[in-house]
Scaffold this motif. Structure first.
Motif, PDB file in Angstrom:
ATOM      1  N   VAL A  29      -0.033 -41.437 -24.000  1.00  0.00           N
ATOM      2  CA  VAL A  29      -0.068 -41.725 -25.437  1.00  0.00           C
ATOM      3  C   VAL A  29       0.475 -43.134 -25.652  1.00  0.00           C
ATOM      4  CG1 VAL A  29       0.775 -41.034 -27.705  1.00  0.00           C
ATOM      5  CG2 VAL A  29       0.281 -39.289 -25.980  1.00  0.00           C
ATOM      6  N   ALA A  30      -0.385 -44.035 -26.065  1.00  0.00           N
ATOM      7  CA  ALA A  30       0.064 -45.406 -26.304  1.00  0.00           C
ATOM      8  C   ALA A  30      -0.896 -46.113 -27.251  1.00  0.00           C
ATOM      9  CB  ALA A  30       0.151 -46.177 -24.990  1.00  0.00           C
ATOM     10  N   LEU A  35      -1.177 -52.644 -33.429  1.00  0.00           N
ATOM     11  CA  LEU A  35      -1.857 -51.596 -34.214  1.00  0.00           C
ATOM     12  C   LEU A  35      -0.935 -50.430 -34.566  1.00  0.00           C
ATOM     13  CD1 LEU A  35      -5.265 -51.422 -32.300  1.00  0.00           C
ATOM     14  CD2 LEU A  35      -4.794 -52.544 -34.484  1.00  0.00           C
ATOM     15  N   ARG A  36       0.317 -50.530 -34.159  1.00  0.00           N
ATOM     16  CA  ARG A  36       1.225 -49.397 -34.387  1.00  0.00           C
ATOM     17  C   ARG A  36       1.575 -49.256 -35.868  1.00  0.00           C
ATOM     18  NH1 ARG A  36       5.105 -50.322 -29.076  1.00  0.00           N
ATOM     19  NH2 ARG A  36       3.379 -50.033 -27.600  1.00  0.00           N
ATOM     20  N   GLY A  37       1.936 -48.026 -36.239  1.00  0.00           N
ATOM     21  CA  GLY A  37       2.361 -47.770 -37.616  1.00  0.00           C
ATOM     22  C   GLY A  37       1.213 -47.606 -38.588  1.00  0.00           C
ATOM     23  N   ARG A  38       0.009 -47.468 -38.076  1.00  0.00           N
ATOM     24  CA  ARG A  38      -1.177 -47.294 -38.945  1.00  0.00           C
ATOM     25  C   ARG A  38      -1.858 -45.961 -38.685  1.00  0.00           C
ATOM     26  NH1 ARG A  38      -4.580 -52.813 -38.170  1.00  0.00           N
ATOM     27  NH2 ARG A  38      -2.837 -54.256 -38.045  1.00  0.00           N
ATOM     28  N   ALA A  39      -1.096 -45.012 -38.158  1.00  0.00           N
ATOM     29  CA  ALA A  39      -1.594 -43.651 -37.909  1.00  0.00           C
ATOM     30  C   ALA A  39      -2.659 -43.580 -36.817  1.00  0.00           C
ATOM     31  CB  ALA A  39      -2.116 -43.004 -39.193  1.00  0.00           C
ATOM     32  N   VAL A  40      -2.732 -44.623 -35.955  1.00  0.00           N
ATOM     33  CA  VAL A  40      -3.715 -44.567 -34.862  1.00  0.00           C
ATOM     34  C   VAL A  40      -3.395 -43.394 -33.927  1.00  0.00           C
ATOM     35  CG1 VAL A  40      -4.638 -45.780 -32.853  1.00  0.00           C
ATOM     36  CG2 VAL A  40      -4.241 -47.023 -34.992  1.00  0.00           C
ATOM     37  N   ALA A  41      -2.115 -43.240 -33.574  1.00  0.00           N
ATOM     38  CA  ALA A  41      -1.745 -42.144 -32.664  1.00  0.00           C
ATOM     39  C   ALA A  41      -2.078 -40.787 -33.281  1.00  0.00           C
ATOM     40  CB  ALA A  41      -0.257 -42.228 -32.317  1.00  0.00           C
ATOM     41  N   LYS A  42      -1.805 -40.671 -34.585  1.00  0.00           N
ATOM     42  CA  LYS A  42      -2.095 -39.392 -35.252  1.00  0.00           C
ATOM     43  C   LYS A  42      -3.583 -39.068 -35.243  1.00  0.00           C
ATOM     44  CE  LYS A  42       0.711 -38.194 -39.111  1.00  0.00           C
ATOM     45  NZ  LYS A  42       1.275 -38.675 -40.388  1.00  0.00           N
ATOM     46  N   ASP A  63       4.879 -33.876 -21.785  1.00  0.00           N
ATOM     47  CA  ASP A  63       6.250 -34.153 -21.379  1.00  0.00           C
ATOM     48  C   ASP A  63       6.595 -35.546 -21.848  1.00  0.00           C
ATOM     49  OD1 ASP A  63       5.782 -36.084 -18.907  1.00  0.00           O
ATOM     50  OD2 ASP A  63       4.370 -34.416 -18.700  1.00  0.00           O
ATOM     51  N   HIS A  70      13.063 -40.641 -30.600  1.00  0.00           N
ATOM     52  CA  HIS A  70      12.055 -40.877 -31.648  1.00  0.00           C
ATOM     53  C   HIS A  70      10.720 -40.224 -31.280  1.00  0.00           C
ATOM     54  CE1 HIS A  70      11.295 -44.081 -28.779  1.00  0.00           C
ATOM     55  NE2 HIS A  70      10.134 -44.338 -29.364  1.00  0.00           N
ATOM     56  N   LEU A  71      10.435 -40.154 -29.944  1.00  0.00           N
ATOM     57  CA  LEU A  71       9.183 -39.505 -29.532  1.00  0.00           C
ATOM     58  C   LEU A  71       9.293 -37.983 -29.657  1.00  0.00           C
ATOM     59  CD1 LEU A  71       8.302 -41.646 -26.389  1.00  0.00           C
ATOM     60  CD2 LEU A  71       7.294 -41.791 -28.676  1.00  0.00           C
ATOM     61  N   MET A  74       8.836 -37.275 -33.189  1.00  0.00           N
ATOM     62  CA  MET A  74       7.434 -37.421 -33.614  1.00  0.00           C
ATOM     63  C   MET A  74       6.628 -36.196 -33.203  1.00  0.00           C
ATOM     64  SD  MET A  74       4.698 -40.422 -32.557  1.00  0.00           S
ATOM     65  CE  MET A  74       4.121 -39.749 -30.993  1.00  0.00           C
ATOM     66  N   TYR A  75       6.765 -35.765 -31.936  1.00  0.00           N
ATOM     67  CA  TYR A  75       6.000 -34.598 -31.483  1.00  0.00           C
ATOM     68  C   TYR A  75       6.457 -33.338 -32.217  1.00  0.00           C
ATOM     69  CZ  TYR A  75       4.323 -37.665 -27.743  1.00  0.00           C
ATOM     70  OH  TYR A  75       3.746 -38.698 -27.037  1.00  0.00           O
ATOM     71  N   ARG A  77       7.415 -33.227 -35.300  1.00  0.00           N
ATOM     72  CA  ARG A  77       6.723 -33.268 -36.610  1.00  0.00           C
ATOM     73  C   ARG A  77       5.266 -32.871 -36.471  1.00  0.00           C
ATOM     74  NH1 ARG A  77       9.614 -38.056 -37.218  1.00  0.00           N
ATOM     75  NH2 ARG A  77       7.746 -39.303 -36.881  1.00  0.00           N
TER      76      ARG A  77
HETATM   77  C1  LIG Z   1       4.511 -43.753 -29.986  1.00  0.00           C
HETATM   78  C2  LIG Z   1       3.231 -44.501 -30.389  1.00  0.00           C
HETATM   79  C3  LIG Z   1       2.062 -43.984 -29.539  1.00  0.00           C
HETATM   80  C4  LIG Z   1       2.961 -44.218 -31.856  1.00  0.00           C
HETATM   81  O1  LIG Z   1       1.714 -44.816 -32.197  1.00  0.00           O
HETATM   82  P1  LIG Z   1       1.374 -45.214 -33.721  1.00  0.00           P
HETATM   83  O2  LIG Z   1      -0.098 -45.372 -33.823  1.00  0.00           O
HETATM   84  O3  LIG Z   1       2.223 -46.332 -34.150  1.00  0.00           O
HETATM   85  O4  LIG Z   1       1.854 -43.890 -34.481  1.00  0.00           O
HETATM   86  P2  LIG Z   1       1.361 -43.433 -35.898  1.00  0.00           P
HETATM   87  O5  LIG Z   1       1.242 -44.620 -36.795  1.00  0.00           O
HETATM   88  O6  LIG Z   1       0.179 -42.527 -35.737  1.00  0.00           O
HETATM   89  O7  LIG Z   1       2.615 -42.596 -36.341  1.00  0.00           O
HETATM   90  C5  LIG Z   1       2.837 -41.267 -35.847  1.00  0.00           C
HETATM   91  C6  LIG Z   1       4.210 -40.803 -36.298  1.00  0.00           C
HETATM   92  O8  LIG Z   1       5.223 -41.407 -35.487  1.00  0.00           O
HETATM   93  C7  LIG Z   1       6.133 -42.133 -36.279  1.00  0.00           C
HETATM   94  N1  LIG Z   1       6.477 -43.279 -35.472  1.00  0.00           N
HETATM   95  C8  LIG Z   1       5.616 -44.109 -34.877  1.00  0.00           C
HETATM   96  N2  LIG Z   1       6.301 -45.031 -34.155  1.00  0.00           N
HETATM   97  C9  LIG Z   1       7.628 -44.757 -34.333  1.00  0.00           C
HETATM   98  C10 LIG Z   1       8.830 -45.348 -33.851  1.00  0.00           C
HETATM   99  N3  LIG Z   1       8.832 -46.433 -33.046  1.00  0.00           N
HETATM  100  N4  LIG Z   1      10.014 -44.817 -34.214  1.00  0.00           N
HETATM  101  C11 LIG Z   1      10.039 -43.726 -35.012  1.00  0.00           C
HETATM  102  N5  LIG Z   1       8.928 -43.114 -35.495  1.00  0.00           N
HETATM  103  C12 LIG Z   1       7.742 -43.640 -35.165  1.00  0.00           C
HETATM  104  C13 LIG Z   1       5.395 -42.441 -37.547  1.00  0.00           C
HETATM  105  O9  LIG Z   1       6.297 -42.623 -38.641  1.00  0.00           O
HETATM  106  C14 LIG Z   1       4.549 -41.199 -37.736  1.00  0.00           C
HETATM  107  O10 LIG Z   1       5.354 -40.153 -38.262  1.00  0.00           O
HETATM  108  P3  LIG Z   1       4.693 -38.888 -38.981  1.00  0.00           P
HETATM  109  O11 LIG Z   1       3.918 -38.155 -37.912  1.00  0.00           O
HETATM  110  O12 LIG Z   1       5.813 -38.086 -39.499  1.00  0.00           O
HETATM  111  O13 LIG Z   1       3.810 -39.443 -40.076  1.00  0.00           O
HETATM  112  C15 LIG Z   1       3.367 -46.035 -30.214  1.00  0.00           C
HETATM  113  O14 LIG Z   1       4.532 -46.470 -30.872  1.00  0.00           O
HETATM  114  C16 LIG Z   1       3.427 -46.481 -28.767  1.00  0.00           C
HETATM  115  O15 LIG Z   1       2.402 -46.770 -28.143  1.00  0.00           O
HETATM  116  N6  LIG Z   1       4.642 -46.571 -28.192  1.00  0.00           N
HETATM  117  C17 LIG Z   1       4.820 -47.002 -26.814  1.00  0.00           C
HETATM  118  C18 LIG Z   1       4.293 -45.977 -25.803  1.00  0.00           C
HETATM  119  C19 LIG Z   1       5.008 -44.657 -25.879  1.00  0.00           C
HETATM  120  O16 LIG Z   1       6.230 -44.584 -26.065  1.00  0.00           O
HETATM  121  N7  LIG Z   1       4.223 -43.570 -25.731  1.00  0.00           N
HETATM  122  C20 LIG Z   1       4.730 -42.215 -25.718  1.00  0.00           C
HETATM  123  C21 LIG Z   1       4.743 -41.667 -24.339  1.00  0.00           C
HETATM  124  S1  LIG Z   1       5.337 -39.962 -24.319  1.00  0.00           S
END
Ligand SMILES: CC(C)(COP(=O)(O)OP(=O)(O)OC[C@H]1O[C@@H](n2cnc3c(N)ncnc32)[C@H](O)[C@@H]1OP(=O)(O)O)[C@@H](O)C(=O)NCCC(=O)NCCS
Length: 105
Positions: A29-30, A35-42, A63, A70-71, A74-75, A77
């Motif tokens: 998951v990355a 592009l982060r913070g725009r709900a791409v991961a969601k 895992d 913070h991860l 997030m999971y 939630r």
């Molecule tokens: C974690 C990651 C994938 C999130 O991607 P993203 O596209 O920015 O996430 P989204 O915009 O879809 O947000 C998903 C949720 O996570 C929260 N979130 C995202 N990044 C966050 C951060 N750095 N700290 C706290 N919360 C965070 C958002 O507020 C959102 O919360 P919600 O579900 O309650 O609305 C991204 O930050 C990333 O690539 N991180 C580095 C790689 C990593 O750590 N991967 C996880 C491996 S287990």
């Protein structure tokens, strides 16, 4: 983001949750920093779950590093529950195993 079906040998050997039938494992998951913070991961997660349902997957596991609170938050939630703890060989931290039952459509 990838979904491993079945989960990798590492996961299957370390956690009984990885050996359960009809389980997919969320991995890699990355999102690119710009592009982060725009709900791409969601959105990716929603697409992965749609694919998993179509493949007959009923439970998604993952895992993540235990210190990455913070991860874990997030999971949580996203509906995942903390079910196990494992230690991947060569890592200097424990990992948390989380699972979520996929609801039907
Ligand atoms: C974690 C990651 C994938 C999130 O991607 P993203 O596209 O920015 O996430 P989204 O915009 O879809 O947000 C998903 C949720 O996570 C929260 N979130 C995202 N990044 C966050 C951060 N750095 N700290 C706290 N919360 C965070 C958002 O507020 C959102 O919360 P919600 O579900 O309650 O609305 C991204 O930050 C990333 O690539 N991180 C580095 C790689 C990593 O750590 N991967 C996880 C491996 S287990």
């Amino acid at each position: 983001m990838t979904m491993s079906v079945p989960p990798s040998d590492d996961v299957r050997s370390l956690s009984s949750y990885g050996r359960r039938p009809n389980t997919g494992w969320l991995c890699q998951v990355a999102v690119a920093p710009e592009l982060r913070g725009r709900a791409v991961a969601k959105v990716l997660y929603a697409v992965a779950c749609d694919w998993a349902r179509a493949e007959g997957i009923t439970t998604v596991g993952l895992d993540t590093a235990a210190p990455a609170e913070h991860l874990v938050a997030m999971y949580s939630r996203w509906g995942f529950k903390h079910v196990d703890e494992v230690h991947f060989p060569g890592k200097n931290y424990d990992s948390i195993v989380m699972t979520k039952r996929l609801s039907g459509r």
